[in-house]
Design a protein around this motif. Structure first.
Motif, mmCIF file in Angstrom:
data_model
loop_
_atom_site.group_PDB
_atom_site.id
_atom_site.type_symbol
_atom_site.label_atom_id
_atom_site.label_comp_id
_atom_site.label_asym_id
_atom_site.label_seq_id
_atom_site.Cartn_x
_atom_site.Cartn_y
_atom_site.Cartn_z
ATOM 1 N N ARG A 42 3.140 6.023 -2.616
ATOM 2 C CA ARG A 42 4.264 6.815 -3.104
ATOM 3 C C ARG A 42 4.013 7.279 -4.540
ATOM 4 O O ARG A 42 4.200 8.439 -4.878
ATOM 5 N N ASN A 43 3.561 6.337 -5.369
ATOM 6 C CA ASN A 43 3.291 6.702 -6.752
ATOM 7 C C ASN A 43 2.212 7.776 -6.818
ATOM 8 O O ASN A 43 2.305 8.720 -7.589
ATOM 9 N N ALA A 44 1.192 7.597 -5.997
ATOM 10 C CA ALA A 44 0.089 8.553 -6.013
ATOM 11 C C ALA A 44 0.587 9.934 -5.631
ATOM 12 O O ALA A 44 0.266 10.922 -6.280
ATOM 13 N N THR B 75 -6.729 3.625 -8.525
ATOM 14 C CA THR B 75 -6.018 3.029 -7.387
ATOM 15 C C THR B 75 -5.059 4.040 -6.760
ATOM 16 O O THR B 75 -4.923 4.108 -5.549
ATOM 17 N N ASP B 76 -4.418 4.848 -7.603
ATOM 18 C CA ASP B 76 -3.506 5.863 -7.079
ATOM 19 C C ASP B 76 -4.277 6.925 -6.298
ATOM 20 O O ASP B 76 -3.840 7.370 -5.248
ATOM 21 N N ALA C 217 0.848 -1.196 0.000
ATOM 22 C CA ALA C 217 0.000 0.000 0.000
ATOM 23 C C ALA C 217 0.886 1.249 0.000
ATOM 24 O O ALA C 217 0.617 2.214 -0.694
ATOM 25 N N LYS C 218 1.977 1.168 0.737
ATOM 26 C CA LYS C 218 2.887 2.313 0.829
ATOM 27 C C LYS C 218 3.488 2.620 -0.541
ATOM 28 O O LYS C 218 3.638 3.748 -0.935
ATOM 29 N N GLN C 219 3.820 1.547 -1.246
ATOM 30 C CA GLN C 219 4.408 1.719 -2.562
ATOM 31 C C GLN C 219 3.439 2.458 -3.488
ATOM 32 O O GLN C 219 3.816 3.402 -4.178
ATOM 33 N N LEU D 268 -3.805 7.777 -2.439
ATOM 34 C CA LEU D 268 -3.487 9.124 -1.961
ATOM 35 C C LEU D 268 -4.547 9.599 -0.973
ATOM 36 O O LEU D 268 -4.228 10.227 0.038
ATOM 37 N N GLU D 269 -5.798 9.269 -1.256
ATOM 38 C CA GLU D 269 -6.860 9.657 -0.329
ATOM 39 C C GLU D 269 -6.619 9.025 1.041
ATOM 40 O O GLU D 269 -6.712 9.687 2.075
ATOM 41 N N GLY D 270 -6.265 7.744 1.014
ATOM 42 C CA GLY D 270 -5.979 7.057 2.264
ATOM 43 C C GLY D 270 -4.796 7.686 2.984
ATOM 44 O O GLY D 270 -4.810 7.885 4.201
#
Ligand code: C2E
Ligand code: MG
Ligand code: MG
Ligand code: MG
Length: 286
Positions: free
Chosen positions: A7-9, A22-23, A2-4, A27-29
């Protein structure tokens, strides 16, 4: 994992980008986590009165101190915070933290400093905005006229009558209002007369054009005359060079905010400048 994704988001989400769902979700999370874990922080950029050289206030600018990815700038997350509604609790946090900090500076004897706080469209149209502002002022003890709320033309244009009503309520409380990024929105000049704002902040795209062309310089001069004719003050944003500073001074611009005086800085760094009370121009280029 999830962290990965997070990061992209964080790295790739931009307002008009068609980011993957998904990104966006990641990011929302991550933004929710940031609120919960207190990862937001304010930086402050001094505003300098041109006549006296005194620092008369600061603008509070949000930063996200991500434990892995470092400092994330607002362009990266404000748009999504806005879409998801997270901007409402984030914005309330900003307002409270900014007012509290400014009270602290005032009580430390640093002067009747003003604090500028950016509002987003979503916050501005929240029914309990006025109540939130009143509550924060009561809670922190900040004199209402030390708070300057920054609005943009576009957030008023959606429903101009409702916007004017909200602005009147804020004015009645004693709060100052400014139009941020002035000149970049689509409001017509006929509306400007009706808006109960105290200050126009000239967008930095106009300031950038001062030296580039006679037209650019003429625009800035005209905005300043217009503002003063309407009994409003003017702050020029994004001032970087002595040429820009001199031109603005010649036009009677009231205040300046820009890298020539200081970048937005964390509390401890900006305090040094506030204690001096004055700022010297250090141009980025000749
Ligand atoms: P803004 O309100 O127009 O803030 C001014 C921006 O210009 C800041 O960017 C500041 O760092 C930058 N700036 C100031 N002087 C100069 C200069 O001389 N040269 C250049 N190149 N840039 C300069 P920042 O901090 O990245 O913020 C970007 C935008 O994000 C802000 O634009 C504002 O619209 C939004 N924002 C920041 N904090 C908040 C917040 O707490 N709430 C909301 N809703 N929006 C915020
Ligand atoms: Mg602003
Ligand atoms: Mg703004
Ligand atoms: Mg601006």
């Amino acid at each position: 994992r999830a962290k990965q994704t997070g990061r992209n988001a964080v790295q790739f989400y931009a307002p008009h980008m068609n980011a993957h769902a998904t990104d966006r979700l990641a990011l929302e999370g991550a933004l929710r986590g940031a609120l919960r874990e207190d990862q937001f922080e304010l930086h402050f950029q001094p505003q300098v009165e041109l006549g006296s050289g005194r620092v008369v206030g600061t603008e509070a600018l949000i930063r996200w101190r991500h434990p892995q990815f470092g400092t994330v700038r607002p362009e990266r997350f404000i748009a999504l915070a806005e879409e998801t509604g997270l901007i409402v609790p984030i914005g309330a946090w900003v307002l409270r933290a900014a007012c509290r900090q400014n009270v602290h500076w005032q009580r430390a004897g640093l002067g009747q400093l003003r604090i500028g706080v950016n509002l987003s469209a979503r916050q501005f149209s929240e029914p309990d905005l006025v109540q939130t502002v009143r509550q924060v002022l009561d809670e922190t003890g900040l004199p209402p006229d030390s708070l300057e709320i920054e609005l943009t033309e576009s957030m008023m244009m959606a429903d101009i009558e409702a916007a004017i009503e909200t602005m009147r309520c804020l004015k009645t409380m004693g709060v100052k209002l400014s139009i941020d990024d002035f000149g970049t929105g689509y409001s017509s000049l006929s509306y400007l007369r009706r808006l109960p704002v105290d200050v126009l902040k000239i967008d930095r795209s106009f300031v950038r054009d001062i030296a580039g062309s006679a037209d650019g310089a003429a625009m800035v001069g005209a905005i300043i005359s217009l503002a003063h004719g309407l009994r409003k003050q003017v702050i020029a944003e994004g001032v970087e060079t002595l040429a820009q500073l001199d031109y603005l001074r010649g036009c009677g611009c009231d205040e300046v905010q820009g890298h020539i005086f200081s970048r937005p800085e964390p509390v401890h760094a900006v305090e040094r400048l506030l204690r001096q009370g004055r700022a010297e121009p250090v141009p980025l280029q000749a």
